[in-house]
Design an enzyme around this catalytic site. Structure first.
Site, PDB file in Angstrom:
ATOM      1  N   LYS A   1     -18.896 -22.459  41.046  1.00  0.00           N
ATOM      2  CA  LYS A   1     -18.862 -23.122  39.745  1.00  0.00           C
ATOM      3  C   LYS A   1     -17.446 -23.637  39.524  1.00  0.00           C
ATOM      4  O   LYS A   1     -16.475 -23.048  40.017  1.00  0.00           O
ATOM      5  CB  LYS A   1     -19.219 -22.125  38.638  1.00  0.00           C
ATOM      6  CG  LYS A   1     -19.780 -22.776  37.391  1.00  0.00           C
ATOM      7  CD  LYS A   1     -21.268 -23.037  37.513  1.00  0.00           C
ATOM      8  CE  LYS A   1     -21.860 -23.553  36.217  1.00  0.00           C
ATOM      9  NZ  LYS A   1     -23.308 -23.602  36.222  1.00  0.00           N
TER      10      LYS A   1
ATOM     11  N   GLY B   1     -36.322 -24.258  20.521  1.00  0.00           N
ATOM     12  CA  GLY B   1     -35.555 -25.328  21.166  1.00  0.00           C
ATOM     13  C   GLY B   1     -36.485 -26.260  21.924  1.00  0.00           C
ATOM     14  O   GLY B   1     -37.016 -25.904  22.974  1.00  0.00           O
ATOM     15  N   VAL B   2     -36.719 -27.448  21.350  1.00  0.00           N
ATOM     16  CA  VAL B   2     -37.616 -28.411  22.014  1.00  0.00           C
ATOM     17  C   VAL B   2     -36.846 -29.693  22.333  1.00  0.00           C
ATOM     18  O   VAL B   2     -37.297 -30.799  22.089  1.00  0.00           O
ATOM     19  CB  VAL B   2     -38.888 -28.698  21.163  1.00  0.00           C
ATOM     20  CG1 VAL B   2     -39.829 -27.528  21.226  1.00  0.00           C
ATOM     21  CG2 VAL B   2     -38.535 -29.009  19.709  1.00  0.00           C
ATOM     22  N   GLY B   3     -35.668 -29.494  22.903  1.00  0.00           N
ATOM     23  CA  GLY B   3     -34.833 -30.620  23.314  1.00  0.00           C
ATOM     24  C   GLY B   3     -35.152 -31.035  24.736  1.00  0.00           C
ATOM     25  O   GLY B   3     -36.320 -31.172  25.104  1.00  0.00           O
ATOM     26  N   LYS B   4     -34.101 -31.186  25.546  1.00  0.00           N
ATOM     27  CA  LYS B   4     -34.249 -31.726  26.906  1.00  0.00           C
ATOM     28  C   LYS B   4     -35.347 -31.036  27.719  1.00  0.00           C
ATOM     29  O   LYS B   4     -36.216 -31.678  28.285  1.00  0.00           O
ATOM     30  CB  LYS B   4     -32.909 -31.604  27.654  1.00  0.00           C
ATOM     31  CG  LYS B   4     -32.050 -32.831  27.510  1.00  0.00           C
ATOM     32  CD  LYS B   4     -31.085 -33.088  28.651  1.00  0.00           C
ATOM     33  CE  LYS B   4     -30.169 -31.963  28.988  1.00  0.00           C
ATOM     34  NZ  LYS B   4     -29.071 -32.388  29.888  1.00  0.00           N
ATOM     35  N   VAL B   5     -35.306 -29.701  27.782  1.00  0.00           N
ATOM     36  CA  VAL B   5     -36.282 -28.949  28.582  1.00  0.00           C
ATOM     37  C   VAL B   5     -37.516 -28.578  27.760  1.00  0.00           C
ATOM     38  O   VAL B   5     -38.646 -28.727  28.209  1.00  0.00           O
ATOM     39  CB  VAL B   5     -35.634 -27.675  29.171  1.00  0.00           C
ATOM     40  CG1 VAL B   5     -36.669 -26.822  29.904  1.00  0.00           C
ATOM     41  CG2 VAL B   5     -34.493 -28.048  30.114  1.00  0.00           C
ATOM     42  N   GLY B   6     -37.284 -28.106  26.540  1.00  0.00           N
ATOM     43  CA  GLY B   6     -38.361 -27.590  25.702  1.00  0.00           C
ATOM     44  C   GLY B   6     -39.495 -28.561  25.444  1.00  0.00           C
ATOM     45  O   GLY B   6     -40.670 -28.170  25.451  1.00  0.00           O
ATOM     46  N   HIS B   7     -39.174 -29.851  25.268  1.00  0.00           N
ATOM     47  CA  HIS B   7     -40.266 -30.793  24.966  1.00  0.00           C
ATOM     48  C   HIS B   7     -41.157 -31.034  26.179  1.00  0.00           C
ATOM     49  O   HIS B   7     -42.350 -31.276  26.058  1.00  0.00           O
ATOM     50  CB  HIS B   7     -39.735 -32.109  24.367  1.00  0.00           C
ATOM     51  CG  HIS B   7     -39.292 -33.146  25.334  1.00  0.00           C
ATOM     52  ND1 HIS B   7     -38.019 -33.167  25.872  1.00  0.00           N
ATOM     53  CD2 HIS B   7     -39.942 -34.211  25.867  1.00  0.00           C
ATOM     54  CE1 HIS B   7     -37.925 -34.210  26.684  1.00  0.00           C
ATOM     55  NE2 HIS B   7     -39.076 -34.850  26.713  1.00  0.00           N
TER      56      HIS B   7
END
Length: 365
Positions: free
Chosen positions: A91, A191-197
């Protein structure tokens, strides 16, 4: 405090003497002309070149940045091992506020430092860095993933991240109820943003009853309009974890979602979500186990994204990636079985399996 090669003595003690250490290499990078200050940490190359993203963040101190790089790199070793990738863990962190200091010159300088490692470390996006940034870094460094499709990359990795989480959820259902489906089950997504939706789409198709929440009202509204009658919403995460009859809770926003306050209030029988570092501290996994709540380890089920960026090194093929991400189902089931046989929580079982794979690879070298 004594300074040694720019790193405070306590950081060096962490690196060489603690259980959190054991890293192969830590590189401190500086380019005065662009203002770049970065840390690249390589935890392990036992399974192959270290792979992990670049975090761009305004750390309070350089010591905090080094510690974060060490912890994140170690986490990537476990994540990549459990994802079945031929990659170790690494990282990088760039110190500073990306809104203020991120420039093309700085990203190019960073790319030269990554390139100087000759492929021991492969970089990608993380907090504060995006596909467009990786396109710039790639101009100086061939060991760059997370690029745009126009530049030979795979673009947005959230599609496969969500697909992998869904596979972990199916495995949880199989383990708990003997059937790998969420049909008729109540699933709460925070959380229904980038991944959640994307996760919502899989669950709607599977016939689940879905309850959502998000700090962004427009994200919630968009999903409710898209799936009228199939999705409902609650005010916040606090309300979501208390929803009556919840079968699965999916934290898909910030880390630390599982803590001393949320776990006692949780009504769900299983937790499986996309957020990183869901357990606020190590004792939380025992609290979940004591309450009979099944926990699908986050770094196992959210590995779809790293599977995708790793594939870029071989010429990206979505179907090949999806087939690999499908195996998250089997991996998650294997972790639950190991946890049961060893009498330990699933997170500890996942760590043991990952450590075993890395140890076997080291012996084979």
């Amino acid at each position: 405090m004594t300074e040694v090669t720019g790193a405070p003595a306590d950081v060096l003690h962490t690196l060489f003497h603690s259980d959190q250490g054991g890293h192969e290499q830590v590189v401190l990078c500086q380019d005065r002309a662009s203002g770049l200050k970065a840390v690249i940490a390589i935890h392990s190359t036992a399974l192959g070149p270290a792979l992990g993203g670049t975090r761009f963040y305004p750390y309070a101190t350089e010591a905090e940045a080094v510690t974060d790089a060490l912890n994140l790199a170690r986490g990537m070793s476990y994540k990549n091992a459990m994802a079945g990738l031929d990659h170790g863990g690494g990282k990088a962190v760039i110190i500073g506020d990306p809104e203020k200091i991120k420039t093309e010159q700085l990203l190019l300088a960073y790319g030269r430092f990554v390139a100087s490692l000759g492929g021991r470390y492969v970089t990608a996006c993380d907090v504060g860095t995006y596909v467009a940034d990786m396109d710039v870094v790639a101009r100086e460094c061939r060991w760059t993933t997370g690029r745009s499709p126009e530049n030979g990359g795979a673009g947005d990795s959230s599609v496969l991240t969500a697909y992998g989480v869904y596979q972990g959820m199916r495995a949880s259902a199989q383990h708990l109820w003997g059937d790998p489906t969420l049909r008729g089950r109540k699933v709460g997504i925070a959380g229904v943003g980038k991944v959640g939706h994307h996760l919502v789409e899989h669950l709607v198709e599977d016939g689940a009853e879905i309850v959502i929440t998000d700090v962004r009202e427009e994200s919630v509204r968009r999903i409710l309009e898209r799936h009228p009658g199939k999705v409902s919403a609650v005010a916040d995460t606090d309300a979501l974890i208390r929803v009556e009859g919840l079968d699965v809770y999916a934290p898909c926003a910030l880390g630390g979602a599982l803590n001393d306050v949320s776990v006692p209030a949780l009504t769900a029988k299983a937790v499986c979500g996309a957020a990183n570092n869901q357990l606020e501290h190590p004792g939380v996994e025992k609290d979940l186990a004591d309450r009979g709540i099944l926990y699908a380890p986050d770094y196992v089920v959210n590995a779809g994204g790293v599977i995708q960026v790793a594939d870029e090194l071989h010429g990206f093929d979505f179907e090949r990636c999806k087939a690999k991400a499908s195996k998250i189902f089997d991996t998650t089931l294997a972790i639950f079985a190991r946890a049961k046989s060893d009498g330990i929580p699933p997170a500890a079982a996942a760590d043991r399996i990952a450590e075993q794979r890395m140890a076997e690879a080291r012996r084979a070298h």
